[in-house]
Design a protein around this motif. Structure first.
Motif, PDB file in Angstrom:
ATOM      1  N   CYS A  79       0.875  -1.301  -0.019  1.00 39.10           N
ATOM      2  CA  CYS A  79      -0.088   0.076  -0.105  1.00 39.10           C
ATOM      3  C   CYS A  79       0.824   1.227   0.137  1.00 39.10           C
ATOM      4  O   CYS A  79       1.866   1.286   0.837  1.00 39.10           O
ATOM      5  CB  CYS A  79      -0.921   0.007   1.324  1.00 39.10           C
ATOM      6  SG  CYS A  79      -1.802   1.658   1.367  1.00 39.10           S
ATOM      7  N   CYS A  82       0.044   3.317   3.704  1.00 38.95           N
ATOM      8  CA  CYS A  82       0.150   2.680   4.930  1.00 38.95           C
ATOM      9  C   CYS A  82       1.119   1.848   4.715  1.00 38.95           C
ATOM     10  O   CYS A  82       1.803   1.006   5.991  1.00 38.95           O
ATOM     11  CB  CYS A  82      -0.902   2.153   5.565  1.00 38.95           C
ATOM     12  SG  CYS A  82      -1.543   0.731   4.966  1.00 38.95           S
ATOM     13  N   CYS A 100      -4.308  -0.239  -0.012  1.00 43.24           N
ATOM     14  CA  CYS A 100      -5.107  -1.372   0.650  1.00 43.24           C
ATOM     15  C   CYS A 100      -6.604  -0.547   0.745  1.00 43.24           C
ATOM     16  O   CYS A 100      -6.977   0.307   0.530  1.00 43.24           O
ATOM     17  CB  CYS A 100      -4.624  -1.635   1.804  1.00 43.24           C
ATOM     18  SG  CYS A 100      -4.629  -0.343   3.077  1.00 43.24           S
ATOM     19  N   CYS A 103      -7.315   2.636   2.963  1.00 40.91           N
ATOM     20  CA  CYS A 103      -6.570   3.722   2.472  1.00 40.91           C
ATOM     21  C   CYS A 103      -7.265   3.997   1.123  1.00 40.91           C
ATOM     22  O   CYS A 103      -7.586   5.445   1.041  1.00 40.91           O
ATOM     23  CB  CYS A 103      -5.193   3.634   2.228  1.00 40.91           C
ATOM     24  SG  CYS A 103      -4.086   3.216   3.760  1.00 40.91           S
TER      25      CYS A 103
HETATM   26 ZN   LIG Z   1      -2.984   1.220   3.276  1.00 38.98          ZN
END
Ligand SMILES: [Zn+2]
Length: 116
Positions: A79, A82, A100, A103
């Motif tokens: 991701c 994050c 992801c 997010c």
């Molecule tokens: Zn993420």
């Protein structure tokens, strides 16, 4: 962590999608150019359509190339926001996802805030 088999499969999928796109964008529409007015209009519409298609293909091609580069860099499936691993299931749906689920939702909310 993504498995090697999954990464390999994704790479093949991306490469074949890229081949397909390149083939499609090198095709030219058949245009009848015998000076007939209707044909000319149709021809222009075809060119217009082709241009739209090329713009879309171009964006797609960039996505594919980016994903392939991430595969090479071993950053694929991580991701961008994050740095968690993106689940295989999500990437099978769309191999170009950069974030992801959490997010992606966060980005969407952010977009809406900016727009309103
Ligand atoms: Zn993420």
């Amino acid at each position: 962590m993504l498995t090697k088999a999954f990464l390999l499969k994704t790479k093949k999928r991306l490469l074949s999608e890229r081949n397909e796109l390149v083939e499609k964008s090198t095709q030219r529409p058949d245009i009848d150019t015998d000076g007939d007015e209707t044909d000319e209009i149709q021809g222009n519409q075809l060119i217009e359509l082709q241009n739209q298609l090329n713009t879309r293909n171009h964006a797609k091609l960039k996505q594919i190339n980016d994903a392939l580069r991430r595969l090479e860099d071993k950053t694929y499936g991580v991701c961008q926001d994050c740095e968690e691993n993106i689940p295989e299931k999500r990437l099978s749906v769309n191999p170009y996802f950069l974030t992801c689920v959490a997010c992606a939702e966060e980005r969407e909310r952010e977009d809406k805030r900016k727009r309103s």
